[in-house]
Write a protein that holds these residues in place. Structure first.
Motif, PDB file in Angstrom:
ATOM      1  N   THR A   1      50.044  41.112  31.772  1.00 25.10           N
ATOM      2  CA  THR A   1      50.423  40.162  32.821  1.00 25.10           C
ATOM      3  C   THR A   1      51.899  40.241  33.186  1.00 25.10           C
ATOM      4  O   THR A   1      52.355  39.479  34.041  1.00 25.10           O
ATOM      5  CB  THR A   1      50.093  38.728  32.378  1.00 25.10           C
TER       6      THR A   1
ATOM      7  N   HIS B   1      48.374  50.930  35.744  1.00 24.57           N
ATOM      8  CA  HIS B   1      47.789  49.785  36.452  1.00 24.57           C
ATOM      9  C   HIS B   1      47.642  50.098  37.932  1.00 24.57           C
ATOM     10  O   HIS B   1      48.345  50.946  38.487  1.00 24.57           O
ATOM     11  CB  HIS B   1      48.608  48.505  36.222  1.00 24.57           C
TER      12      HIS B   1
ATOM     13  N   SER C   1      45.291  48.265  41.703  1.00 26.08           N
ATOM     14  CA  SER C   1      44.370  47.246  42.204  1.00 26.08           C
ATOM     15  C   SER C   1      43.222  47.921  42.937  1.00 26.08           C
ATOM     16  O   SER C   1      43.347  49.048  43.424  1.00 26.08           O
ATOM     17  CB  SER C   1      45.089  46.263  43.135  1.00 26.08           C
TER      18      SER C   1
ATOM     19  N   LEU D   1      41.317  43.291  32.971  1.00 24.09           N
ATOM     20  CA  LEU D   1      40.998  43.075  34.377  1.00 24.09           C
ATOM     21  C   LEU D   1      41.455  41.676  34.747  1.00 24.09           C
ATOM     22  O   LEU D   1      40.983  40.681  34.176  1.00 24.09           O
ATOM     23  CB  LEU D   1      39.491  43.234  34.627  1.00 24.09           C
ATOM     24  N   ASN D   2      42.420  41.600  35.661  1.00 23.51           N
ATOM     25  CA  ASN D   2      42.991  40.316  36.090  1.00 23.51           C
ATOM     26  C   ASN D   2      43.460  39.478  34.903  1.00 23.51           C
ATOM     27  O   ASN D   2      43.263  38.261  34.851  1.00 23.51           O
ATOM     28  CB  ASN D   2      41.967  39.538  36.920  1.00 23.51           C
TER      29      ASN D   2
ATOM     30  N   HIS E   1      42.340  39.513  31.858  1.00 23.49           N
ATOM     31  CA  HIS E   1      41.312  39.329  30.833  1.00 23.49           C
ATOM     32  C   HIS E   1      41.108  40.653  30.094  1.00 23.49           C
ATOM     33  O   HIS E   1      40.825  41.676  30.723  1.00 23.49           O
ATOM     34  CB  HIS E   1      39.984  38.896  31.451  1.00 23.49           C
TER      35      HIS E   1
ATOM     36  N   ARG F   1      37.214  39.020  40.464  1.00 25.40           N
ATOM     37  CA  ARG F   1      37.486  38.316  41.719  1.00 25.40           C
ATOM     38  C   ARG F   1      36.619  38.954  42.799  1.00 25.40           C
ATOM     39  O   ARG F   1      36.943  40.014  43.328  1.00 25.40           O
ATOM     40  CB  ARG F   1      38.968  38.417  42.073  1.00 25.40           C
TER      41      ARG F   1
ATOM     42  N   GLU G   1      37.702  40.257  46.564  1.00 23.59           N
ATOM     43  CA  GLU G   1      39.163  40.232  46.585  1.00 23.59           C
ATOM     44  C   GLU G   1      39.718  41.425  45.812  1.00 23.59           C
ATOM     45  O   GLU G   1      38.979  42.171  45.165  1.00 23.59           O
ATOM     46  CB  GLU G   1      39.690  38.937  45.948  1.00 23.59           C
TER      47      GLU G   1
ATOM     48  N   ASN H   1      41.415  43.175  42.765  1.00 18.77           N
ATOM     49  CA  ASN H   1      41.393  42.992  41.318  1.00 18.77           C
ATOM     50  C   ASN H   1      42.435  43.911  40.690  1.00 18.77           C
ATOM     51  O   ASN H   1      42.570  45.072  41.086  1.00 18.77           O
ATOM     52  CB  ASN H   1      40.013  43.327  40.753  1.00 18.77           C
ATOM     53  N   GLN H   2      43.145  43.395  39.691  1.00 18.07           N
ATOM     54  CA  GLN H   2      44.189  44.157  39.021  1.00 18.07           C
ATOM     55  C   GLN H   2      43.653  44.689  37.689  1.00 18.07           C
ATOM     56  O   GLN H   2      43.242  43.911  36.832  1.00 18.07           O
ATOM     57  CB  GLN H   2      45.416  43.278  38.770  1.00 18.07           C
TER      58      GLN H   2
END
Length: 288
Positions: A28, A58, A60, A87-88, A90, A112, A115, A117-118
């Motif tokens: 994060t 990383h 998206s 993922l996002n 998590h 998500r 939308e 997602n990271q």
């Protein structure tokens, strides 16, 4: 690794790369980083790549809204050597072993839908503790362990990688796929030329019960024509099994004529098709 029968998103291409030699970051709090291409090892793309034991990738990607209600798998062809995936924010799983494919299931709360997602992947490779090659002496290998004490180089399976430059990172393809709640965890095909058949072995995961599920197994010859179809009902108490599928008048694989068949396996339930995988295989006998 990927299969055209599954709805999927190709995640190959440009990612961002962050060297984390001092283990300062988490999923994060990653900086933007530098561009890196996947698949590919970071030794071929990053200036001064040695002594980078830990690094982050990383990027998206958008998960289609109409994928809601299914299960999302993130599949990796191979990551050298150990990795964990978020993922996002998590953490969805980890893997150890630099030469084997794996897939991780993303829980609904991590996704998500419709939308961006990271995805973030932390990669560790203790072999990259070696800064000079060839490292033939045992002492040099043991001295390198100070750079990754929680993942000793001597305990990581390796062969001649200490003789020449290591390869680190996401070095094979990555793909996100949508499957049903029940889906294949493994599918293997074993040819039997003498019996004009092949054995399909499978393992199913995801559903609380496999009762009421069945498999549709179709064999396509090298020209793409269907030559046999077999239906198998899954046993209530078993998530794995095998079945023989006919391969009439098999066309043999050899070096001059590398003919390949395809097994298309569909997992069917009351709501229709849950998952589909296909595997190529050759009809050949090897003996001494």
């Amino acid at each position: 690794m990927s299969d055209p029968a599954r709805a999927g998103i190709d995640l190959d291409g440009e990612w961002r790369f962050v060297a984390d030699t001092e283990r300062l970051f988490d999923a994060t709090s990653l900086p933007h980083g530098d561009p890196i291409m996947v698949p590919g090892c970071w030794e071929a793309q990053v200036p001064r790549p040695y002594r980078i034991i830990t690094a982050w990738y990383h990027r998206s990607f958008e998960v289609p809204a109409d994928w809601r209600g299914g299960t999302i798998l993130i599949g990796f062809g191979a990551v050298m050597y150990r990795c964990a995936v978020w993922l996002n924010g998590h953490r969805i799983g980890s893997h150890e072993g630099g030469y084997t494919p794996f897939a991780l299931e993303a829980p609904d709360e991590a996704v998500r839908w419709g939308e961006a997602n990271q995805i973030a992947v932390e990669v560790q490779n203790p072999l990259n503790a070696i800064a000079e090659y060839p490292a033939l002496a045992v002492e040099r290998v043991l001295n390198a362990e100070q750079y990754a004490p929680d993942l000793p180089l001597s305990e990581a399976p390796h062969g001649k990688q200490t003789w020449y430059s290591s390869q680190s990172g996401i070095w094979k393809s990555v793909r996100a796929e949508r499957v049903g709640t029940a889906h294949f965890d493994a599918l293997l095909v074993l040819p039997d030329v003498a019996a004009s058949s092949a054995t399909a072995r499978w393992r199913v995961t995801g559903a609380e019960s496999v009762g009421g599920l069945s498999l549709d197994l179709a064999v396509l010859d090298p020209s793409g024509l269907e030559v046999s179809r077999t239906r198998v009902a899954l046993d209530e108490g078993s998530r794995s099994g095998e079945a023989s599928v006919p391969v009439p008048q098999p066309q043999l694989w050899d070096l001059d004529s590398p003919l390949l068949y395809r097994l298309e396996a569909r997992l069917l339930g009351a709501g229709g098709e849950q998952d589909c995988l296909s595997k190529r295989f050759g009809m050949r006998t090897v003996g001494t």
